[in-house]
Motif scaffolding. Sequence first.
Motif, mmCIF file in Angstrom:
data_model
loop_
_atom_site.group_PDB
_atom_site.id
_atom_site.type_symbol
_atom_site.label_atom_id
_atom_site.label_comp_id
_atom_site.label_asym_id
_atom_site.label_seq_id
_atom_site.Cartn_x
_atom_site.Cartn_y
_atom_site.Cartn_z
ATOM 1 N N LYS A 52 85.143 29.454 -16.360
ATOM 2 C CA LYS A 52 84.737 30.937 -16.482
ATOM 3 C C LYS A 52 85.317 31.706 -15.419
ATOM 4 O O LYS A 52 85.413 33.031 -15.529
ATOM 5 N N SER A 139 77.777 32.484 -22.429
ATOM 6 C CA SER A 139 78.744 32.973 -23.488
ATOM 7 C C SER A 139 80.287 32.422 -23.182
ATOM 8 O O SER A 139 80.648 32.443 -22.070
ATOM 9 N N ASN A 141 83.181 33.150 -22.616
ATOM 10 C CA ASN A 141 84.410 34.187 -22.194
ATOM 11 C C ASN A 141 84.739 33.820 -20.870
ATOM 12 O O ASN A 141 83.755 33.508 -20.277
ATOM 13 N N SER A 147 81.771 39.016 -25.092
ATOM 14 C CA SER A 147 81.128 37.793 -25.177
ATOM 15 C C SER A 147 82.187 37.575 -26.653
ATOM 16 O O SER A 147 82.555 38.653 -27.431
ATOM 17 N N GLU A 174 73.941 38.709 -27.646
ATOM 18 C CA GLU A 174 73.258 37.628 -27.122
ATOM 19 C C GLU A 174 71.935 37.725 -27.420
ATOM 20 O O GLU A 174 71.187 38.758 -27.516
#
Length: 320
Positions: A52, A139, A141, A147, A174
């Motif tokens: 990430k 999340s 992304n 997200s 979220e």
Amino acid sequence: MRTTGATARAQLRRAAAIIRRGGIVGFPTETVYGLGANALSADAVRGIFRAKGRPADNPLIVHVADERMLDDVAAAVPPTARLLLRRFWPGPLTILFERSPHIPEIVTAGLPTVAVRIPDHPVALALIREAGVPIAAPSANRSGRPSPTSAAHVREDFPKVMVLDGGPTRHGVESTVIDVRGARPMVLRLGAITLEQLRGVLPRITVAAGVAGAPSSPGQKYLHYSPSRPLFVFRRKETLLRYAKGLRRPVILCASGQKRHFKGYTTVDLGANADEIAHNLFAALRTKMRGDCLLVLAVQKKGKGRAVMDRLERAATKVL
Ligand code: TXA
Ligand code: MG
């Protein structure tokens, strides 16, 4: 494509095997897609931070399948937390607990607390059960991006990661993150469980002030949800229209009922009410419609509108 039946079961087994081997997998939850790894393995969790590009001081949420698994990751479950989880789990409420020694420090970014939830999604629950371990997942992304609310969004950010496709997610924002350990119960991040719902159980719960330099939840201090072009949020329709006139090719994100005010412009329909807007928001921020910037009208800060405005204000280049 969304998979069903025997193929889905085979994919689930493959994904669980990846998790057990220390790898990472994209999977659907009822809020957004997660990027999961074995929460009990520091090496596996390191893989999430690396993929990430996530700052090491931003802790992860641990996903469990039942209350028995909660007891493995939390050192203690206070009565208030028990009351709330019995009311809202499985579901989009993340609760802070004292961390159990089974949870490596990298998961909690060195904090004494661990954030936990039981997701309300059959694929997420089946993955945790099949893997046989709690799954740490932010999340799915790349850090700073909106997200993901579909498997395609996850593939866009992580082309090489296996993703279980559960179709578009139900809530679209979220989970709500809360800390009810102390005398003053706090919401650390607004999300899919609304403040109104929480107040129905805990009338005294308040939203923590994200004071500059001392954010309540580590993740709150970073750049977030940023689309690939500038995003301007407007409190009034008239200001937005005036601004749009001076631009070459704006893309306007708006609620269904407002589209008639923006004739002649490229628009993306966000839906008819706060729930629909929450559901469609992140996909809209990733829109491929041609245009040099995104303009969006503020929504009322009540119900899911609070989480929507929280995300918009964080994603915005400017609020006007
Ligand atoms: O709905 C969701 O919560 C999704 C799905 C996948 O479950 N996950 C998610 O994770 O949004 P992430 O990493 O994008 O956001 C987790 C938030 C961050 O703001 C983080 O700082 C906060 O939860 N958090 C995690 N552990 C914490 C802790 N021990 N203390 C305070 N905040 C914590
Ligand atoms: Mg995130």
